[in-house]
Design an enzyme around this catalytic site. Sequence first.
Site, PDB file in Angstrom:
ATOM      1  N   ASN A 132      12.843   4.876  -3.664  1.00 50.08           N
ATOM      2  CA  ASN A 132      12.522   3.814  -4.615  1.00 50.08           C
ATOM      3  C   ASN A 132      13.695   2.863  -4.828  1.00 50.08           C
ATOM      4  O   ASN A 132      13.865   2.331  -5.901  1.00 50.08           O
ATOM      5  CB  ASN A 132      12.087   4.425  -5.954  1.00 50.08           C
ATOM      6  CG  ASN A 132      11.568   3.387  -6.917  1.00 50.08           C
ATOM      7  OD1 ASN A 132      11.112   2.333  -6.510  1.00 50.08           O
ATOM      8  ND2 ASN A 132      11.667   3.661  -8.206  1.00 50.08           N
TER       9      ASN A 132
ATOM     10  N   SER B 221       4.536  -2.023  -3.032  1.00 47.19           N
ATOM     11  CA  SER B 221       4.271  -2.959  -4.130  1.00 47.19           C
ATOM     12  C   SER B 221       2.952  -3.666  -3.871  1.00 47.19           C
ATOM     13  O   SER B 221       2.587  -3.873  -2.704  1.00 47.19           O
ATOM     14  CB  SER B 221       5.388  -3.996  -4.209  1.00 47.19           C
ATOM     15  OG  SER B 221       5.046  -5.045  -5.094  1.00 47.19           O
TER      16      SER B 221
ATOM     17  N   TYR C 221      10.922  -9.872  -0.388  1.00 48.84           N
ATOM     18  CA  TYR C 221      10.460  -8.653  -1.059  1.00 48.84           C
ATOM     19  C   TYR C 221       9.109  -8.196  -0.501  1.00 48.84           C
ATOM     20  O   TYR C 221       8.901  -7.005  -0.233  1.00 48.84           O
ATOM     21  CB  TYR C 221      10.370  -8.915  -2.562  1.00 48.84           C
ATOM     22  CG  TYR C 221      10.023  -7.699  -3.382  1.00 48.84           C
ATOM     23  CD1 TYR C 221      10.930  -6.650  -3.506  1.00 48.84           C
ATOM     24  CD2 TYR C 221       8.811  -7.603  -4.044  1.00 48.84           C
ATOM     25  CE1 TYR C 221      10.613  -5.532  -4.269  1.00 48.84           C
ATOM     26  CE2 TYR C 221       8.492  -6.491  -4.812  1.00 48.84           C
ATOM     27  CZ  TYR C 221       9.405  -5.466  -4.921  1.00 48.84           C
ATOM     28  OH  TYR C 221       9.092  -4.363  -5.669  1.00 48.84           O
TER      29      TYR C 221
ATOM     30  N   LYS D  54       8.257  -4.576   1.295  1.00 51.33           N
ATOM     31  CA  LYS D  54       7.260  -3.658   0.746  1.00 51.33           C
ATOM     32  C   LYS D  54       6.088  -3.459   1.709  1.00 51.33           C
ATOM     33  O   LYS D  54       5.514  -2.370   1.787  1.00 51.33           O
ATOM     34  CB  LYS D  54       6.789  -4.132  -0.628  1.00 51.33           C
ATOM     35  CG  LYS D  54       7.894  -4.066  -1.684  1.00 51.33           C
ATOM     36  CD  LYS D  54       8.489  -2.663  -1.786  1.00 51.33           C
ATOM     37  CE  LYS D  54       9.517  -2.533  -2.882  1.00 51.33           C
ATOM     38  NZ  LYS D  54      10.022  -1.163  -3.037  1.00 51.33           N
TER      39      LYS D  54
END
Length: 175
Positions: free
Chosen positions: A26, A78, A91, A95
Amino acid sequence: KTVAKAANEQSNVAADAGPLRAIINNASVLVYEPIEAVTEETLDLMLSAGLKSVFWGVQAFLAHRDESQTGNILNYSSPVAYRGRPNTGAYTTIKAGIAGLTKVLAGELGPRGVRVNAIAPDVTDSLQVPYERMVPEDQRHLWPRWVPVGRMGVPEDQARIVLFLASDQSAFLTG
């Protein structure tokens, strides 16, 4: 240095607590900006923290796992990996990569007794990442449309999912 340090820390944990049975990947660095503003330095930092760390974490886990027990790897993806948001190019790429890697690892490690899953929780209000930082004020009225359950998450929501996936109740769930 960071990878070697993390592997050494896992080795120390394994030595102190015994062989590992689970790992949660994580780690992340969040930088939201338009695609043309992403620098090589920012992308390298985000890739190292968010994607490379999953590879190194899995490798360290496999090196120190209890092979007499079912292993369990839980990766954090995500919702942006599946629906995207403006200014999240780096990002979202990371993900989505984690989501794909999770499926590959489930197939690769399943025969070795390791379950691999990913969760993709929506924005969760916490002390570390308060709601006010995650959602600009002019977009907060849109929140119920963005999240299928119509509310922001709380840390306990994620904890329940993690506990379920780490338990024998999810023994047939991988990938």
